[in-house]
Write an enzyme that holds these catalytic residues in place. Structure first.
Site, PDB file in Angstrom:
ATOM      1  N   CYS A 116      47.166 -21.661  10.543  1.00 32.46           N
ATOM      2  CA  CYS A 116      46.764 -23.072  10.519  1.00 32.46           C
ATOM      3  C   CYS A 116      47.432 -23.755  11.700  1.00 32.46           C
ATOM      4  CB  CYS A 116      47.136 -23.719   9.180  1.00 32.46           C
ATOM      5  SG  CYS A 116      48.850 -24.249   9.070  1.00 32.46           S
ATOM      6  N   ARG A 154      67.879 -27.515   9.210  1.00 31.23           N
ATOM      7  CA  ARG A 154      67.701 -26.186   8.609  1.00 31.23           C
ATOM      8  C   ARG A 154      67.954 -25.096   9.640  1.00 31.23           C
ATOM      9  NH1 ARG A 154      61.623 -25.710   7.330  1.00 31.23           N
ATOM     10  NH2 ARG A 154      61.888 -27.659   6.246  1.00 31.23           N
ATOM     11  N   LYS A 212      65.320 -29.245  13.405  1.00 29.44           N
ATOM     12  CA  LYS A 212      65.629 -27.860  13.787  1.00 29.44           C
ATOM     13  C   LYS A 212      66.525 -27.800  15.027  1.00 29.44           C
ATOM     14  CE  LYS A 212      61.420 -26.064  11.709  1.00 29.44           C
ATOM     15  NZ  LYS A 212      60.145 -25.358  11.882  1.00 29.44           N
ATOM     16  N   ARG A 230      63.966 -18.841   0.843  1.00 28.89           N
ATOM     17  CA  ARG A 230      64.379 -18.620   2.235  1.00 28.89           C
ATOM     18  C   ARG A 230      65.904 -18.668   2.314  1.00 28.89           C
ATOM     19  NH1 ARG A 230      61.481 -22.722   5.941  1.00 28.89           N
ATOM     20  NH2 ARG A 230      59.639 -21.413   5.627  1.00 28.89           N
ATOM     21  N   CYS A 260      53.657 -22.022  12.854  1.00 27.95           N
ATOM     22  CA  CYS A 260      54.932 -21.386  12.482  1.00 27.95           C
ATOM     23  C   CYS A 260      55.273 -20.190  13.371  1.00 27.95           C
ATOM     24  CB  CYS A 260      54.888 -20.950  11.022  1.00 27.95           C
ATOM     25  SG  CYS A 260      54.706 -22.339   9.898  1.00 27.95           S
ATOM     26  N   CYS A 313      51.014 -18.462   1.644  1.00 27.29           N
ATOM     27  CA  CYS A 313      51.192 -19.801   2.195  1.00 27.29           C
ATOM     28  C   CYS A 313      50.108 -20.756   1.691  1.00 27.29           C
ATOM     29  CB  CYS A 313      51.163 -19.762   3.719  1.00 27.29           C
ATOM     30  SG  CYS A 313      51.329 -21.408   4.415  1.00 27.29           S
ATOM     31  N   LYS A 350      61.991 -32.520   8.410  1.00 26.23           N
ATOM     32  CA  LYS A 350      62.824 -31.384   8.816  1.00 26.23           C
ATOM     33  C   LYS A 350      63.394 -31.593  10.222  1.00 26.23           C
ATOM     34  CE  LYS A 350      59.043 -28.665   8.428  1.00 26.23           C
ATOM     35  NZ  LYS A 350      58.093 -27.560   8.549  1.00 26.23           N
ATOM     36  N   CYS A 389      52.341 -15.538  11.851  1.00 28.06           N
ATOM     37  CA  CYS A 389      53.008 -16.184  10.714  1.00 28.06           C
ATOM     38  C   CYS A 389      52.546 -15.503   9.419  1.00 28.06           C
ATOM     39  CB  CYS A 389      52.659 -17.668  10.673  1.00 28.06           C
ATOM     40  SG  CYS A 389      50.963 -17.958  10.139  1.00 28.06           S
TER      41      CYS A 389
HETATM   42 FE1  SRM Z   1      56.675 -23.053   9.031  1.00 30.83          FE
HETATM   43  C1  SRM Z   1      55.384 -25.074   6.644  1.00 30.83           C
HETATM   44  C2  SRM Z   1      56.389 -20.405   7.018  1.00 30.83           C
HETATM   45  C3  SRM Z   1      58.649 -21.321  11.139  1.00 30.83           C
HETATM   46  C4  SRM Z   1      56.125 -25.418  11.454  1.00 30.83           C
HETATM   47  N1  SRM Z   1      56.057 -22.805   7.130  1.00 30.83           N
HETATM   48  C5  SRM Z   1      55.607 -23.775   6.284  1.00 30.83           C
HETATM   49  C6  SRM Z   1      55.434 -23.217   4.862  1.00 30.83           C
HETATM   50  C7  SRM Z   1      56.708 -23.431   4.126  1.00 30.83           C
HETATM   51  C8  SRM Z   1      54.202 -23.739   4.099  1.00 30.83           C
HETATM   52  C9  SRM Z   1      54.408 -24.919   3.171  1.00 30.83           C
HETATM   53  O1  SRM Z   1      54.960 -25.948   3.599  1.00 30.83           O
HETATM   54  O2  SRM Z   1      53.973 -24.798   2.037  1.00 30.83           O
HETATM   55  C10 SRM Z   1      55.204 -21.715   5.200  1.00 30.83           C
HETATM   56  C11 SRM Z   1      55.571 -20.713   4.101  1.00 30.83           C
HETATM   57  C12 SRM Z   1      54.660 -19.517   4.163  1.00 30.83           C
HETATM   58  C13 SRM Z   1      55.091 -18.374   3.333  1.00 30.83           C
HETATM   59  O3  SRM Z   1      54.341 -18.002   2.406  1.00 30.83           O
HETATM   60  O4  SRM Z   1      56.138 -17.793   3.602  1.00 30.83           O
HETATM   61  C14 SRM Z   1      55.945 -21.609   6.512  1.00 30.83           C
HETATM   62  N2  SRM Z   1      57.475 -21.246   9.005  1.00 30.83           N
HETATM   63  C15 SRM Z   1      57.154 -20.247   8.146  1.00 30.83           C
HETATM   64  C16 SRM Z   1      57.725 -18.913   8.573  1.00 30.83           C
HETATM   65  C17 SRM Z   1      58.126 -18.006   7.431  1.00 30.83           C
HETATM   66  C18 SRM Z   1      56.679 -18.235   9.476  1.00 30.83           C
HETATM   67  C19 SRM Z   1      56.924 -16.784   9.792  1.00 30.83           C
HETATM   68  O5  SRM Z   1      55.955 -16.041   9.729  1.00 30.83           O
HETATM   69  O6  SRM Z   1      58.046 -16.389  10.129  1.00 30.83           O
HETATM   70  C20 SRM Z   1      58.876 -19.421   9.459  1.00 30.83           C
HETATM   71  C21 SRM Z   1      60.142 -19.659   8.683  1.00 30.83           C
HETATM   72  C22 SRM Z   1      61.224 -20.174   9.568  1.00 30.83           C
HETATM   73  C23 SRM Z   1      62.569 -20.273   8.923  1.00 30.83           C
HETATM   74  O7  SRM Z   1      63.165 -19.219   8.697  1.00 30.83           O
HETATM   75  O8  SRM Z   1      63.029 -21.391   8.713  1.00 30.83           O
HETATM   76  C24 SRM Z   1      58.326 -20.761   9.927  1.00 30.83           C
HETATM   77  N3  SRM Z   1      57.356 -23.358  10.924  1.00 30.83           N
HETATM   78  C25 SRM Z   1      58.082 -22.462  11.656  1.00 30.83           C
HETATM   79  C26 SRM Z   1      58.108 -22.857  13.034  1.00 30.83           C
HETATM   80  C27 SRM Z   1      58.779 -22.094  14.156  1.00 30.83           C
HETATM   81  C28 SRM Z   1      60.153 -22.603  14.451  1.00 30.83           C
HETATM   82  O9  SRM Z   1      60.686 -23.464  13.757  1.00 30.83           O
HETATM   83  O10 SRM Z   1      60.724 -22.129  15.431  1.00 30.83           O
HETATM   84  C29 SRM Z   1      57.358 -24.023  13.128  1.00 30.83           C
HETATM   85  C30 SRM Z   1      57.015 -24.789  14.430  1.00 30.83           C
HETATM   86  C31 SRM Z   1      58.138 -25.600  14.946  1.00 30.83           C
HETATM   87  C32 SRM Z   1      58.135 -26.971  14.352  1.00 30.83           C
HETATM   88  O11 SRM Z   1      58.727 -27.149  13.302  1.00 30.83           O
HETATM   89  O12 SRM Z   1      57.492 -27.852  14.925  1.00 30.83           O
HETATM   90  C33 SRM Z   1      56.906 -24.335  11.794  1.00 30.83           C
HETATM   91  N4  SRM Z   1      55.941 -24.952   9.036  1.00 30.83           N
HETATM   92  C34 SRM Z   1      55.733 -25.712  10.157  1.00 30.83           C
HETATM   93  C35 SRM Z   1      55.043 -26.914   9.774  1.00 30.83           C
HETATM   94  C36 SRM Z   1      54.612 -28.060  10.720  1.00 30.83           C
HETATM   95  C37 SRM Z   1      55.684 -29.072  10.851  1.00 30.83           C
HETATM   96  C38 SRM Z   1      55.247 -30.276  11.630  1.00 30.83           C
HETATM   97  O13 SRM Z   1      56.066 -30.893  12.278  1.00 30.83           O
HETATM   98  O14 SRM Z   1      54.072 -30.655  11.582  1.00 30.83           O
HETATM   99  C39 SRM Z   1      54.823 -26.819   8.377  1.00 30.83           C
HETATM  100  C40 SRM Z   1      54.115 -27.852   7.485  1.00 30.83           C
HETATM  101  C41 SRM Z   1      54.988 -28.998   7.092  1.00 30.83           C
HETATM  102  O15 SRM Z   1      56.199 -28.997   7.295  1.00 30.83           O
HETATM  103  O16 SRM Z   1      54.414 -29.929   6.545  1.00 30.83           O
HETATM  104  C42 SRM Z   1      55.389 -25.566   7.953  1.00 30.83           C
HETATM  105 FE1  SF4 Z   2      51.337 -21.204   6.665  1.00 31.11          FE
HETATM  106 FE2  SF4 Z   2      50.250 -22.483   8.688  1.00 31.11          FE
HETATM  107 FE3  SF4 Z   2      52.828 -21.841   8.774  1.00 31.11          FE
HETATM  108 FE4  SF4 Z   2      51.037 -19.955   9.002  1.00 31.11          FE
HETATM  109  S1  SF4 Z   2      51.296 -21.661  10.442  1.00 31.11           S
HETATM  110  S2  SF4 Z   2      52.840 -19.886   7.658  1.00 31.11           S
HETATM  111  S3  SF4 Z   2      49.411 -20.659   7.700  1.00 31.11           S
HETATM  112  S4  SF4 Z   2      51.920 -23.270   7.376  1.00 31.11           S
END
Ligand code: SRM
Ligand code: SF4
Length: 571
Positions: free
Chosen positions: A481, A157, A222, A88, A485, A442, A220, A436
């Site tokens: 899930c 981040r 944000k 990323r 995201c 993922c 993390k 997402c």
């Molecule tokens: Fe996310 C984890 C993809 C925005 C909440 N997110 C992941 C991971 C890295 C899976 C992992 O931990 O193994 C995913 C990678 C998938 C892949 O194959 O690419 C992933 N997140 C994404 C992206 C690529 C989704 C997309 O389709 O665009 C976004 C990348 C953002 C970036 O450029 O930094 C992405 N993730 C978000 C957002 C939206 C936002 O931040 O505005 C959220 C919700 C906001 C938040 O953080 O509460 C988000 N991602 C999560 C979470 C849940 C965090 C939590 O507090 O519970 C995880 C899981 C974790 O961190 O344990 C996660």
């Molecule tokens: Fe993966 Fe769940 Fe984030 Fe979708 S919402 S990219 S399935 S961690």
């Protein structure tokens, strides 16, 4: 940054052995070095052999993954999983130059499976990267002044910024500030330079991480900057959000919101999405001090035992908003001022051409789920070769060809037409839909998202057509899930994966991201989801008031109960 660092691992009130295992891992990592460099040399496996290093690499913007489509077959053949990596990029505010675009394109073709992915936080991801390609990608990015520092990990981040250049005169000022904050809050360790660029380790006179200490953040963190009337960044989903306020002389300052977050875990009611709370106003020259103070409070009081409860939203709810606000003010050395009035009207993108008073033009192009496949890479490579402005990635996973001169417009239009990218042909419902990544990359996905969205949208569009709603802007967001995201819990229609083919359905989110939605159906298959939507949309078509958004209607009509702040699932 502020120097009142407390290294939690050394804080006697939280002895190391009573903290979570990730805290020990960070503490022992020698400021994010661990054994990453050695692990990259291991020829026996396509993975990085140490589980701790896999976690540490996230701080460097890298996730180890495997191709989940091949898992079962490889297991049958007694082969290790098809390991690969996701990288990323750090791209504050989602802005890059044509030269940077061309480098990203070149690297994706050479090492990233001929695809790039625009994310919901305005950056690029490379997928399908093999271990040996990690360094070439990171060095290639470096050649064009890009990096992946802190794109993931327990740090601050991806700083977001409203992307729509037409939204206000002081857009450039706010965008510059998001970059300044991003540079300010990233880790200062030289580990990244040593591992990826091959720099020698040199002894430093001061502390290696003056703000973060040895154990970084509990989780993390944000940050995002929004410019009303656009809430494209979903400021209420940020741990720390700044909402820009204009004055007679340009940018005056920011309303500050804290404690937003989407992630929840199924069957864990102590986890929940939360909208950020508005706590006051700071003048523009206090933004860095405010970011330092807020982050320091979370650094020092966030939960370091249970990662599931380690986000700032839980610290706020556990300690109380007033207590947290007072603590921030004390560290900032100044009280917050009274909040200023603001109005958001949408969290979507404005498509087609827009112009700004500086005589420049900006063309938003719809990109389905942010996925740039080979055809789109070809198109934007051609555009980057002639474009003299910037590219801007939107939080809705779309792309703006920004800062186009009048004399260049026709050439860009011709290229867009050549590749069939006339935005106007995309139905409105599709333009406001986000998915997402989910399967197959993922590791946390429980159901399809990006790959399934087009099929589902077609079926919902048929329902919309039947009810005469084809032109209504309605937001739909799907996640594979409950982590959310795609920020599904603030969409008018939200879907989160529970199992293959099964989703929770949520309705009632605010059109401009100001209200959480509510679950109306749990663990449902496509037929049940379409049935619920048919009912709700049918009633909307018949009973709505003039100008009423679908999310607002579902609440007025009693289909769901409103939730404006705080916990969603436990009432
Ligand atoms: Fe996310 C984890 C993809 C925005 C909440 N997110 C992941 C991971 C890295 C899976 C992992 O931990 O193994 C995913 C990678 C998938 C892949 O194959 O690419 C992933 N997140 C994404 C992206 C690529 C989704 C997309 O389709 O665009 C976004 C990348 C953002 C970036 O450029 O930094 C992405 N993730 C978000 C957002 C939206 C936002 O931040 O505005 C959220 C919700 C906001 C938040 O953080 O509460 C988000 N991602 C999560 C979470 C849940 C965090 C939590 O507090 O519970 C995880 C899981 C974790 O961190 O344990 C996660
Ligand atoms: Fe993966 Fe769940 Fe984030 Fe979708 S919402 S990219 S399935 S961690």
């Amino acid at each position: 940054m502020t120097t009142d660092t407390i290294d939690r691992s050394r804080d006697l009130s939280q002895p190391l052995d009573r903290l979570g295992p990730d805290e020990t891992m960070k503490d022992r990592s020698d400021y994010l070095r661990g054994g990453i460099a050695e692990g990259l040399l291991d020829r026996i496996t396509g993975a990085v052999p140490s589980a701790d290093d896999v976690k540490l690499m996230k701080f460097h913007g890298i996730y180890q993954q495997d191709d989940r489509d091949l898992r079962d077959e490889r297991r049958r053949q007694k082969l290790e999983p098809a390991f690969q990596f996701m990288i990323r990029v750090r791209l504050p505010g989602g802005v890059c130059s044509p030269a940077q675009w061309l480098k990203l394109d070149e690297l994706a073709r050479a090492h990233g499976g001929e695809t790039l992915r625009i994310t919901t936080r305005q950056t690029f991801q490379f997928h399908w990267v093999l271990k040996d390609s990690l360094r070439p990608i990171i060095k290639g990015l470096h050649d064009t002044l890009l990096d992946t520092v802190a794109a993931c990990g327990d740090d601050s981040r991806g700083v977001m910024c409203t992307v729509d250049p037409q939204s206000s005169e002081f857009h450039a000022e706010v965008a510059a500030m998001s970059k300044q904050v991003s540079d300010h809050v990233i880790p200062k360790t030289r580990a990244y330079h040593e591992i990826w660029y091959g720099d020698e380790r040199v002894a430093s006179s001061g502390p290696e991480e003056p703000f973060y200490g040895r154990t970084y953040m509990p989780r993390k963190f944000k940050i995002g900057f929004a410019l009303p009337p656009s809430n494209d960044i979903d400021v209420y989903a940020q741990d720390l959000g700044f909402i820009a306020i204009g004055g007679p002389d340009g940018l005056d300052g920011f309303n500050v919101v804290i404690g937003g977050g989407m992630g929840r875990t199924d069957q864990a009611p102590e986890t929940y999405p939360r909208l950020a709370s508005l706590i006051g106003f700071v003048p523009a020259d206090q933004v860095i001090a405010c970011a330092d103070a807020v982050m320091a409070v979370q650094r020092d009081y966030g939960d370091r035992k249970d990662r599931q409860r380690a986000r700032f939203k839980y610290t706020i709810d556990d300690k109380g908003l007033d207590w947290i606000k007072a603590e921030i003010e004390q560290r900032m050395g100044a009280p917050f001022q009274d909040v200023r009035a603001i109005t958001f009207t949408s969290n979507g993108d404005s498509y087609g051409w827009n112009s700004t008073p500086d005589g420049r033009h900006h063309r938003t192009v719809f990109i389905r789920s942010g996925r740039l496949d080979l055809k789109l890479l070809d198109a934007f490579r051609d555009i980057a070769r002639i474009h003299r402005g910037t590219f801007r990635l939107t939080p809705n996973q779309n792309l703006i060809i920004a800062g186009v001169r009048t004399e260049d417009r026709a050439a860009i239009d011709a290229l867009l037409a050549e590749y069939g990218l006339e935005t106007d042909t995309v139905p409105p419902f599709r333009r406001n839909a986000i998915a997402c990544v989910a399967l197959p990359t993922c590791g946390l996905a429980m159901a399809e998202s990006e790959r399934y969205l087009p099929t589902l949208l077609e079926k919902i569009e048929a329902i919309l057509d039947r009810h005469g709603l084809a032109d209504e802007p309605i937001t739909l967001r799907m996640s594979g899930c409950p982590n959310g995201c795609s920020r599904p819990y603030i969409a008018e229609i939200g879907l989160t994966g529970r199992a293959p083919g099964k989703y929770n359905l949520y309705l009632g989110g605010g059109f401009h991201g100001e209200r959480l939605n509510r679950m109306v159906r749990e663990n449902a298959g496509e037929a049940a989801i379409l049935e619920d939507l048919d009912d709700a949309l049918g009633r909307y078509a018949r009973e709505r008031q003039a100008g009423e958004h679908f999310g607002d209607f579902t609440i007025r009509a009693g289909i769901v109960r409103a939730v404006t702040e705080g916990r969603l699932f436990n009432e």
